[in-house]
Design a protein around this motif. Structure first.
Motif, short mmCIF file in Angstrom:
data_model
loop_
_atom_site.label_atom_id
_atom_site.label_comp_id
_atom_site.label_asym_id
_atom_site.label_seq_id
_atom_site.Cartn_x
_atom_site.Cartn_y
_atom_site.Cartn_z
N SER A 1 -14.69 -16.56 25.07
CA SER A 1 -14.33 -14.85 24.43
C SER A 1 -16.13 -14.59 23.47
CB SER A 1 -13.22 -15.78 23.34
OG SER A 1 -12.31 -16.97 24.06
N THR B 1 -10.78 -19.20 26.26
CA THR B 1 -11.56 -17.53 27.78
C THR B 1 -12.91 -18.75 28.28
OG1 THR B 1 -11.43 -15.33 26.99
CG2 THR B 1 -12.23 -15.84 29.01
N GLU C 1 -9.87 -12.48 33.57
CA GLU C 1 -10.57 -13.68 33.07
C GLU C 1 -9.45 -14.45 32.46
OE1 GLU C 1 -10.21 -10.86 29.54
OE2 GLU C 1 -10.24 -10.86 31.65
N CYS D 1 -16.49 -9.32 29.39
CA CYS D 1 -14.45 -10.00 29.25
C CYS D 1 -14.14 -8.76 28.79
CB CYS D 1 -14.61 -10.60 28.17
SG CYS D 1 -14.56 -12.24 27.65
N TYR E 1 -14.37 -17.49 34.24
CA TYR E 1 -15.37 -16.01 35.13
C TYR E 1 -14.81 -15.78 35.86
CZ TYR E 1 -19.26 -13.28 35.75
OH TYR E 1 -20.06 -11.78 36.49
#
Length: 436
Positions: free
Chosen positions: A124, A143, A135, A129, A146
């Motif tokens: 994150s 997060t 994502e 992002c 990738y």
């Protein structure tokens, strides 16, 4: 507000004993445990060498080129290790974990993230992002995925055949529109040089992944926004289905049974299915964007234009399933900051040039100016730009379910069950499997 692929956290732990350990320093670097912070996309700081485990061996050469470019531009080294084909990347990674030899970045499908709970760096706040809607965000871990490419699955069509038949693919957003289009094309098969309207195969042993995962995925996601988990949530709540939606889906699959090549429907192979579509023998085929390379390499392919149409088994369905079918994750006990720097670099121009133009990936990044030469790319990108993509939530179902549901598709194709029997049987099969 940007759409996110919000994960439904699966219950599960590592199948192997997960005790804290550091990644083996195979590249001469020092392992670090840094989960916080962010890296600027243009950062060129000095980092220890890192490893990336890739699950697509068909693009190993291109990823080696990517690694060389990264070293040229930043002075930093990344080693690419490709696993796939006859070897499961997931199984290999578990072996690496046991041996204390984990890579810094590794490939993972969505239903495998739960296996690595506690061992994934939260990405994150990274620069990339803000440049993608793809994502992977988990409500607990943050997060963690990738997106390095986008793949799509829908109903592929031969645009030249549809034009000759007077069928506008943009109109295929309802069951009645499909019924009319299929009937029209069927009546003109001879003049169009077709064997069948659609190449649909329900053979369960070698193509069970197609019906049990990718086509079943349409029941879960067709027509929904990318972050809508309504039907996968029902499924993972003890194997529940929406009978009305499944009935509409069953009727649509029944149309496939009716108009598919009878030589393909029950006993066909993937090569038969894709090869006949490439040869212009089917107007439609039930596969995804991954067949593009096989299409263009086929000696019988005449260069006809292709595109994707939605699985519109209910009125108004106008999306295709598109997004990453797997992600790159960062091992939290590896060289996290170096991994973050590399991933930010990968979202930039020189890396995207290689990933798109050399590897043939459709980019998940909003500002990418490259479009792959793959014949399906333009169609997929048009859906992405219009915000007409649904999620890949089929990978969040209970592992192995596809091996049971594919047999129901096969029985339906054989005629041993009817539309109602498909709904009843698949519902029972799913409930029973979740109860195991």
């Amino acid at each position: 507000m940007k759409r996110k692929l919000l994960a439904t956290l699966l219950v599960g732990t590592m199948a192997v004993a997960m005790t804290a350990c550091s990644s083996s320093d195979t590249n001469g670097g020092n392992a670090q445990n840094n989960e916080g912070g962010s890296s600027d996309a243009s950062a060129t700081g000095s980092y220890d060498a890192i490893r990336l485990v890739n699950g697509k061996p068909e693009v190993d050469t291109q990823l080696q080129t990517l690694a060389a470019k990264y070293k040229e531009e930043t002075g930093n080294e990344i080693q690419i290790e490709s696993i796939g084909g006859d070897t499961s990347a997931s199984d290999a990674l578990k072996g690496y974990f046991q041996a204390g030899n984990m890579p810094d970045i590794f490939v993972s499908e969505t239903n495998q993230f739960a296996d690595w709970d506690g061992y994934l760096a939260d990405l994150s706040g990274e620069a990339w992002c803000d440049n993608t809607q793809y994502e992977y965000v988990d409500e607990k871990m943050g997060t963690i995925g990738y997106p390095y490419m986008v793949e799509a699955t829908a109903i592929a069509y031969n645009a030249d055949v549809l034009e000759k038949a007077g069928v506008d693919p943009a109109s295929l957003t309802s069951p009645s529109a499909y019924e009319e289009a299929f009937a029209t094309i069927d009546s003109k098969k001879d003049e169009l040089g077709l064997t069948a309207v659609i190449g649909y195969c329900a053979e369960p042993n070698n193509l069970g992944w197609s019906t049990g995962t990718h086509i079943f995925a349409q029941y879960l996601d067709s027509g929904l926004k990318a972050d809508d988990t309504t039907y996968i949530d029902m499924l993972n709540d003890g194997g529940k289905i929406d009978e009305a939606r499944m009935t509409s889906f069953a009727k649509f699959i029944g149309m496939f049974n009716k108009y598919s090549d009878p030589e393909l429907l029950v006993d066909g192979t993937y090569d038969n299915q894709v090869g006949n579509f490439a040869a212009g023998k089917y107007a439609f085929v039930t596969q995804g964007s991954w067949i593009g390379a096989s299409l263009t390499a086929n000696e019988n392919y005449s260069g006809f234009k292709v595109g994707f149409a939605p699985y519109a088994f209910e009125d108004g369905m106008d999306t295709i399933i598109a997004g990453p079918s797997s992600y790159w994750a960062v091992y939290s006990e590896g060289n996290v900051e170096a991994a973050k720097a590399f991933l930010n670099w990968c979202a930039g121009d020189s890396a995207q040039n290689i990933l798109v133009n050399d590897a043939g990936f459709i980019s998940p990044f909003d500002d990418c100016k490259y479009e792959p030469s793959d014949p399906f790319a333009a169609s997929v990108i048009s859906y992405m730009q219009a915000g007409k993509t649904s999620g890949w939530h089929t990978f969040l179902k209970k592992s192995g379910l596809e091996n049971r549901t594919c047999q129901v598709f096969a029985d339906y194709a054989k005629g041993s069950i009817d539309e109602s029997g498909f709904v009843t049987t698949i519902g029972q099969v799913i409930t029973d499997y979740y109860a195991e």
